[in-house]
Design an enzyme around this catalytic site. Structure first.
Site, PDB file in Angstrom:
ATOM      1  N   ASP A  35       0.817  -1.206   0.000  1.00  0.00           N
ATOM      2  CA  ASP A  35       0.000   0.000   0.000  1.00  0.00           C
ATOM      3  C   ASP A  35       0.853   1.259   0.000  1.00  0.00           C
ATOM      4  O   ASP A  35       2.079   1.195   0.013  1.00  0.00           O
ATOM      5  CB  ASP A  35      -1.003  -0.012   1.161  1.00  0.00           C
ATOM      6  CG  ASP A  35      -0.335  -0.012   2.532  1.00  0.00           C
ATOM      7  OD1 ASP A  35       0.700   0.669   2.694  1.00  0.00           O
ATOM      8  OD2 ASP A  35      -0.858  -0.672   3.453  1.00  0.00           O
ATOM      9  N   LYS A  57      -4.084   3.071  -1.020  1.00  0.00           N
ATOM     10  CA  LYS A  57      -5.309   3.845  -0.827  1.00  0.00           C
ATOM     11  C   LYS A  57      -4.956   5.201  -0.223  1.00  0.00           C
ATOM     12  O   LYS A  57      -4.135   5.296   0.659  1.00  0.00           O
ATOM     13  CB  LYS A  57      -6.281   3.131   0.113  1.00  0.00           C
ATOM     14  CG  LYS A  57      -6.789   1.788  -0.396  1.00  0.00           C
ATOM     15  CD  LYS A  57      -7.722   1.173   0.630  1.00  0.00           C
ATOM     16  CE  LYS A  57      -8.314  -0.129   0.121  1.00  0.00           C
ATOM     17  NZ  LYS A  57      -7.293  -1.172  -0.051  1.00  0.00           N
ATOM     18  N   MET A 170      -3.774   9.186  10.885  1.00  0.00           N
ATOM     19  CA  MET A 170      -4.420   9.992   9.843  1.00  0.00           C
ATOM     20  C   MET A 170      -4.944  11.285  10.465  1.00  0.00           C
ATOM     21  O   MET A 170      -6.074  11.720  10.237  1.00  0.00           O
ATOM     22  CB  MET A 170      -5.541   9.201   9.164  1.00  0.00           C
ATOM     23  CG  MET A 170      -5.025   7.989   8.400  1.00  0.00           C
ATOM     24  SD  MET A 170      -6.314   6.879   7.822  1.00  0.00           S
ATOM     25  CE  MET A 170      -6.661   5.938   9.317  1.00  0.00           C
TER      26      MET A 170
END
Length: 247
Positions: A35, A57, A170
């Site tokens: 990823d 992603k 995040m």
């Protein structure tokens, strides 16, 4: 015949944080699905003979929907190949590793999980911030700034607690709302906060501020993802510990 899937945590970026087991399996893999949070230096370790598949992603920009990715991992293993599913950090901490394993179980594909250094531990250590400290914090809580439905509706009252460190993965997602909500539910606007961008890599940047000013600081410095938010009194130790840690 069916091969095997190794769900491997690649850590937060520095290739030297890979476990010995992760390194061994990665360098002998036949198929590697990785990823966007996997560092380039780790990607460079993948054998030239292996089939490399980027399945990264970004927020609201999925190169491959999760259900299709789950099916793809199983399909590759069913080609009788050794498959490595390589994830940034640890696969079981906000990595959706459990969802991928559910698919493998359903498809009767054997697997093994190789844990990795999660971003909270790696980024905090490289930034000079102890997540716990006898004088400042006796507990630490990991959160994600991006929930499944796209909101940042967190249990704010539980988060405003003395002697606790908050680590928000995040963390740039909804940063302004996060800051305002914590203050609304009782957190002091002067609570120390650190933003760690691209932690443990050569491009790491660390910014310290307060919960009342962190959004403006992030905007001013054009902080980009991946970025981790660390909130708590332990952040006050950052400047001293990071400086001494370089010598």
């Amino acid at each position: 015949m069916v091969g095997k899937v190794y769900l491997i945590g690649a850590g937060p970026g520095d290739p030297e944080l890979l476990t010995l087991k992760a390194h061994r399996l990665l360098t002998t893999a036949e198929v590697v699905l990785y990823d966007r949070l996997v560092g380039q230096e780790i990607i460079d370790l993948i054998p030239e003979t292996a089939e490399k598949m980027y399945v990264g992603k970004a927020k609201s920009m999925h190169s491959l929907p999760q259900d299709e990715l789950n099916a793809l991992i199983a399909a590759k293993a069913k080609e009788n190949k050794i498959v490595v599913r390589l994830k940034g950090g640890d696969p079981f901490i906000f990595g959706r590793g459990g969802e991928e394993l559910e698919e493998l179980i359903q498809e009767s594909v054997p697997f093994e999980v190789v844990p990795g250094v999660t971003a909270a531990a790696g980024c905090a250590a490289y930034a000079g911030i102890p997540l716990t400290h006898r004088d400042y914090a006796q507990s630490v809580r990991f959160l994600t700034g991006h929930l499944k439905d796209g909101t940042t509706d967190l249990p704010w009252e539980e988060l405003v607690h003395p002697a606790q460190t908050l680590v928000i993965y995040m963390g740039l997602t909804g940063l302004e709302e996060t800051s305002a909500s914590l203050i609304k539910f009782g957190m002091s606007p002067t609570m120390p906060v650190a933003v760690v961008e691209k932690g443990t890599t050569k491009n790491q940047r660390v910014f310290t501020s307060t919960i009342g000013s962190v959004y403006e600081l992030a905007v001013k410095n054009e902080v980009k993802s991946p970025a981790l938010l660390i909130i708590g009194e332990v952040v006050s130790l950052q400047e001293k510990l990071e400086w001494y840690g370089k010598y």
